[in-house]
Design an enzyme around this catalytic site. Sequence first.
Site, PDB file in Angstrom:
ATOM      1  N   SER A 323       0.797  -1.229   0.000  1.00 17.85           N
ATOM      2  CA  SER A 323       0.000   0.000   0.000  1.00 17.85           C
ATOM      3  C   SER A 323       0.831   1.280   0.000  1.00 17.85           C
ATOM      4  O   SER A 323       0.285   2.368  -0.184  1.00 17.85           O
ATOM      5  CB  SER A 323      -0.924   0.010   1.208  1.00 17.85           C
ATOM      6  OG  SER A 323      -1.774  -1.117   1.118  1.00 17.85           O
ATOM      7  N   ASP A 347     -17.677   1.846  -0.466  1.00 19.58           N
ATOM      8  CA  ASP A 347     -16.895   0.607  -0.435  1.00 19.58           C
ATOM      9  C   ASP A 347     -17.627  -0.470   0.340  1.00 19.58           C
ATOM     10  O   ASP A 347     -17.790  -0.362   1.548  1.00 19.58           O
ATOM     11  CB  ASP A 347     -15.533   0.907   0.219  1.00 19.58           C
ATOM     12  CG  ASP A 347     -14.752  -0.360   0.491  1.00 19.58           C
ATOM     13  OD1 ASP A 347     -14.992  -1.397  -0.169  1.00 19.58           O
ATOM     14  OD2 ASP A 347     -13.861  -0.302   1.375  1.00 19.58           O
ATOM     15  N   HIS A 368     -15.054   0.154   3.913  1.00 22.92           N
ATOM     16  CA  HIS A 368     -14.853   1.420   4.620  1.00 22.92           C
ATOM     17  C   HIS A 368     -16.034   2.366   4.452  1.00 22.92           C
ATOM     18  O   HIS A 368     -15.961   3.507   4.888  1.00 22.92           O
ATOM     19  CB  HIS A 368     -13.579   2.107   4.103  1.00 22.92           C
ATOM     20  CG  HIS A 368     -12.346   1.284   4.281  1.00 22.92           C
ATOM     21  ND1 HIS A 368     -11.673   1.193   5.478  1.00 22.92           N
ATOM     22  CD2 HIS A 368     -11.674   0.482   3.412  1.00 22.92           C
ATOM     23  CE1 HIS A 368     -10.621   0.399   5.324  1.00 22.92           C
ATOM     24  NE2 HIS A 368     -10.607  -0.063   4.073  1.00 22.92           N
ATOM     25  N   CYS A 381      -7.760   2.276   1.725  1.00 21.37           N
ATOM     26  CA  CYS A 381      -8.876   1.557   1.125  1.00 21.37           C
ATOM     27  C   CYS A 381      -8.478   0.931  -0.202  1.00 21.37           C
ATOM     28  O   CYS A 381      -8.084   1.610  -1.132  1.00 21.37           O
ATOM     29  CB  CYS A 381     -10.043   2.540   0.908  1.00 21.37           C
ATOM     30  SG  CYS A 381     -11.373   1.828  -0.065  1.00 21.37           S
TER      31      CYS A 381
END
Lengths: 604, 361
Positions: A323, A347, A368, A381
């Site tokens: 990430s 999401d 999320h 996310c």
Amino acid sequence: MQKGEFKYTFQKRLGVITVIISLLVIIISLRFFYLQIFQYDFYKLKASNNSIRTIPIEPARGLIFDRNDKVIAANQLTYNLELNKKSQYDLDELARKLTPIVKITRDDINKYQKILANDPFLDTVAIKTDLTDEEVAAFTANRYLYDGIQLIIRQKRFYSYAQITSHLVGHIHRINKADIKTLQANNKYQRYFASRHMGKTGIESSYEDVIHGYPGYKQIEVNAKNEIIQTLVTVPPIDGSNINLTIDIELQKIAFNAFKNKKGALVAIDVNNGEILAYVSQPGFDPNFFIDGINKDAWSKLNNAKSKPLLDRVIRGLYPPGSTLKPFVALAALENDIRKPPFKINDPGYFTMPNGSKTFNDWKKGGHGIVDMAEAIKVSCDTFFYGLGLELGIKRINQSLEQYFFGRKTGIDMHNERSGLLADEAWKKNKFNKPWYGGETAITAIGQGFTQVTPLQLAYATALIANPKLDQKPHLLLYSEKKALYKNNQPPPPVNEKNIKLIQDAMTDVTQDGGTAAFLGKDIAYKIAAKTGTAQVFSLKGQEYDEENLPERLKDHALFIAYAPAEQPKIALAVIVENGGHGGSTAGPIAKQVFDYYIKLNNF
Amino acid sequence: MNIVKLFQEIDHYLFGLILIIITLGLFTLASSDQSGAALVVSQIINIIIGITLMFAVILMDPKKLFFFAPFLYIASLFLLLFVVFFGYESHGAQRWINLGFLKFQPSEVIKLTTPLMLAWHYAKNDGDITLKQHLLALLIITIPFCLIFIQPDLGTALMISFVGLVIIFVAGLPIKFISISFILFLLSSPFLWGILEPYQQKRIMTLFDPFSDALGSGYQTIQSMIALGSGGLIGKGWGNATQTYLDFLPESSTDFIFAVFSEEFGFLGVISALILYLLIFYRCMFMVTRMQDTFSRILSLGILMSLFFGLIINLGMISGILPIVGVPLPLFSYGGTSMVVSLISIGIIMTLYNNKTLIAN
């Protein structure tokens, strides 16, 4: 024969003798003419070669300091016992004779024989190095017993911080036959005729030209017994320049020790000028053992260790970025006018490919909820980035990442930096002969695809976000004694200020309430901007990832990029802890120790 | 006293040339002398003894020489025998007799007594020289040859036989025998090679390529050639011979002294010295042709050949065209026996020349 006849013959033959003797004298004088006139130059050279010896004088190697003049690589005086290369020795007998004074081990003998076999141009080779003061005194007192063994004082390189700077400073090694060939091919051999060592890795290798210096020599006249009659010429050597590195050795120590017994790497960069403040690759090794050739067992132990201590992870360790890549992918989208605020998604915890072929999960079950780009970075996310990646496309993702020096060399002043990998259609076709799938673009956007980066690339890219005007390559040389400050311009990628601000703010929020590294923001006088990351080492193939019960070596790598202070960036860094599990929790605290020290030191 | 007579009897031209050569040798010795001046002083004493004996020979009745010839020859053979059994060994060869107060080399003496014996032999049979006389002459040469060869001193042995063969040649050995002997020599040369000591064979072999064994048996030849070659045209100057003062050149005061001279004075010095030697040779040859009787002629020529074969072998040796055989340079090298014998030899030629009519009658 009668008297008169005899007299006649005698006179005639006397003439013959006169002619013969005259001819012989003429032949002799022609021979002298040939030697003394025709071959004069040849024999003149022979005569001077006979009596004139050139003794090379080794230049002192430049010392390596940190930015505050603390010695990282020093020269120490050592006493060696050395043997003349041209003579024959019974080594066992010699070891036995020396035992009362100096213990010669099997290891010493092996080392001696190895050097003897490989060394191209020495006249003496050490049978024992680093004698203690007592040994020197004992040998000197009993010197008459040891004909043919010489006690020689030499300068020996010493790396004061051993493991802590092993990959950074690297080490020198004994010049071997292959080195000679390379030096000759590069027309540098002239600089090495007096030297026994040259830089092999790290700074010792990349600044070899500066540190090494130029040899001198002494011409002496000797007689047939090799006794010195007089010194004819002395040309002193030019010693190598001392250099100062950008490293702060105290910071380096803190960073190194912060890993405890974990493997990984850390690079810290001054965001205003590209100076590297800490360069850690864990585990390290003691480079002092490599100077005169490490013994076979120790070497194979180091070389075969699973923890790969010899690998310089900073520039040669390749990791999936996880990430930590998201801020850069987000920036790529913004620069391409995609998914700009106030764009939001809802999401649900997963992302299904538009054609329904595949579904990718978010790391958070249940998702999320509603997130925009800033929120997506803050909470990391995945769902937001799957869709973003697909829309942007692999080509534009890679283009933008490449501007931030992913997939290519950052240009650090070290040898053998690796480029990492930005995969695309052509690459996959070439490598596996398979087509590129849309899903691969989606996972590339969250840093999990084929993409591979070095810790240095992550740190440099982070510095470029912290300071979009950083126009210097990442570098380790602060200055050398005889040269001006290091300057090596490298224009930063062009970027819209508003876009970069959005990313900076989002990264600042990562350490605030609700962010993936919120714990780092507690009880702290300054703000850290960061991004956590986790890179899968092992594909679980549908099984649940259970960090507690997975064997250590299969645990995910923890990644962490950050800079501080968030409002007025001074220092950027990247940390990777191999098999460290989740990024924030293991790599984050290491980063925080570095920041704490640096911010406090500089009163930012 | 005899001083006036002596002054008249001396051949001034020859004596002058010899003094110049001796002086050159002395100067060269002084520059190569590593022992302070010990060698020079000792050589000056040798020269004084030599010249005194030369004067004595000049004042002597030459007929005594004829009378004593066989005794001198036999005495020197005994000396050689003595060397074989009790000789003083040096440099791997037994060449010296040590009498305590002086050491001398009988092989230098035999260079004089062999021609003396041959002259006596041919003079004795004057007017009746047949093949038998020549064979007897050969025997006179062969005995000392063998005694010297086993010392071993190949150089001197070969020199004696060369001198002897020249004497047989001028004494009138028919041409056909010369041709036959020459062919026989060629045929037997492989056998002769076989009886040489290995180190002697090696010396001859390294002659063809001295650099093949630069530190071994080629060493002396190479160092000597380097001394010569690096002297160039005008030399390095007196006392500047690096090959010598740095000890690279072996035997720099004896056998290799002319290499020192060549290094110091170059090719011009060498040519000057060779011209001086040739002038001595021609002067002596002139004197020989004026002699009336067989004894005087053969003895003088033999003596002359001893001196000049010594010159040629020594110079050939130091310039690398002949093997290293240890023959000194007459009138130049350091060494008492050689110097004294050479000077006596010159004295004999002078006295035979002075008394040419007397002896003939």
